[in-house]
Design a protein around this motif. Structure first.
Motif, PDB file in Angstrom:
ATOM      1  N   SER A 175       0.876  -1.163   0.000  1.00 54.83           N
ATOM      2  CA  SER A 175       0.000   0.000   0.000  1.00 54.83           C
ATOM      3  C   SER A 175       0.915   1.215   0.000  1.00 54.83           C
ATOM      4  O   SER A 175       2.133   1.092  -0.023  1.00 54.83           O
ATOM      5  CB  SER A 175      -0.898   0.004   1.234  1.00 54.83           C
ATOM      6  OG  SER A 175      -0.124   0.296   2.378  1.00 54.83           O
ATOM      7  N   ALA A 176       0.314   2.412   0.062  1.00 57.63           N
ATOM      8  CA  ALA A 176       1.112   3.628   0.071  1.00 57.63           C
ATOM      9  C   ALA A 176       2.004   3.680   1.314  1.00 57.63           C
ATOM     10  O   ALA A 176       3.030   4.327   1.334  1.00 57.63           O
ATOM     11  CB  ALA A 176       0.199   4.847   0.021  1.00 57.63           C
ATOM     12  N   GLU A 177       1.578   2.982   2.367  1.00 61.58           N
ATOM     13  CA  GLU A 177       2.308   3.026   3.635  1.00 61.58           C
ATOM     14  C   GLU A 177       3.220   1.840   3.855  1.00 61.58           C
ATOM     15  O   GLU A 177       3.952   1.789   4.835  1.00 61.58           O
ATOM     16  CB  GLU A 177       1.297   3.082   4.802  1.00 61.58           C
ATOM     17  CG  GLU A 177       0.550   4.365   4.906  1.00 61.58           C
ATOM     18  CD  GLU A 177       1.486   5.543   5.155  1.00 61.58           C
ATOM     19  OE1 GLU A 177       2.159   5.547   6.187  1.00 61.58           O
ATOM     20  OE2 GLU A 177       1.537   6.433   4.300  1.00 61.58           O
ATOM     21  N   LEU A 178       3.099   0.863   2.996  1.00 62.81           N
ATOM     22  CA  LEU A 178       3.820  -0.370   3.267  1.00 62.81           C
ATOM     23  C   LEU A 178       4.441  -0.922   1.995  1.00 62.81           C
ATOM     24  O   LEU A 178       3.757  -1.160   1.013  1.00 62.81           O
ATOM     25  CB  LEU A 178       2.817  -1.385   3.831  1.00 62.81           C
ATOM     26  CG  LEU A 178       3.353  -2.546   4.621  1.00 62.81           C
ATOM     27  CD1 LEU A 178       4.074  -2.081   5.864  1.00 62.81           C
ATOM     28  CD2 LEU A 178       2.203  -3.460   5.021  1.00 62.81           C
TER      29      LEU A 178
END
Lengths: 89, 133
Positions: free
Chosen positions: A45-48
């Protein structure tokens, strides 16, 4: 994936198959994992983001960093292959 | 999909009006929502006793309405009619109300595509266990 991913990488059909039958998809890449290996699938994801650490081949104890680097292949860095095995061992 | 499951679905499809879109013999879809609409109808039939003959009648009626009202330049899409029939059967069988359907549609349309994208998902999305012997 570093850099631009290939087009098919984001195709819904490919992504769905990677979740539904990851063992078969890996096999198509030439990575035939034994049935004794559990496969877990993660999505980024955008965070991971994920970093692939190739599995250390047997018989590499005591090898230097540059010797180990020689065993790393592109496929092993994107999780669809095993690194090379050290020669003559 | 096993051969038995495939045959069971093919038997359902044989009872539907017009030819369902196919590619090289297999049922084919142009978009992800078509796959969902297809799977929802089959799953409702197999697990919730959703009456296939009722769906068949609604699909015939939806196609007739389209044929009566659409101009000659209107583009035909099997799953537009499929979805129309599915909605009608689901509402008439009280599986959903029209308000619930509209409410959920509104929710989906007003939620950005990547609404959850900033959250890290730490659990795997799928696990294929090792074979036990």
């Amino acid at each position: 994936v570093l850099g631009l991913p290939p087009n098919w990488y984001k195709y819904p059909a490919y992504r769905a198959r990677a979740v539904r039958e990851p063992r078969a998809v890996l096999k198509e890449f030439g990575l035939d994992l034994p049935e004794s290996v559990e496969i877990r699938v993660w999505d980024s994801s955008a965070e991971l983001r994920y970093w692939v650490l190739p599995q250390r081949p047997e018989g590499t104890e005591g090898m230097s960093e540059s010797e180990l680097a020689e065993l790393v292949t592109r496929d092993s860095m994107i999780g669809v292959g095993q690194p090379r095995r050290p020669e003559g061992r | 999909v096993s051969a038995v499951e495939r045959a069971r679905v093919e038997e359902l499809l044989a009872r539907l009006p017009r030819e369902i879109p196919r590619h090289e013999g297999d049922v084919a879809f142009d978009t992800a929502w078509e796959i969902r609409a297809f799977a929802l109808a089959v799953a409702l039939h197999e697990r919730n006793g959703f009456d296939w003959a009722g769906f068949q009648r609604e699909l015939i009626a939806a196609i007739e309405r389209w044929e009566d009202s659409a101009g000659s330049d209107a583009s035909w899409r099997y799953y537009d009619r499929w979805l129309e029939a599915l909605e009608r059967v689901v509402i008439s069988r009280d599986l959903l109300t029209g308000e619930e359907l509209d409410g959920r549609t509104h929710e989906v349309l007003t939620t950005p595509r990547d609404a959850e994208h900033q959250h890290a998902h730490l659990e795997p999305v799928a696990v294929v266990p090792a074979a036990t012997r």
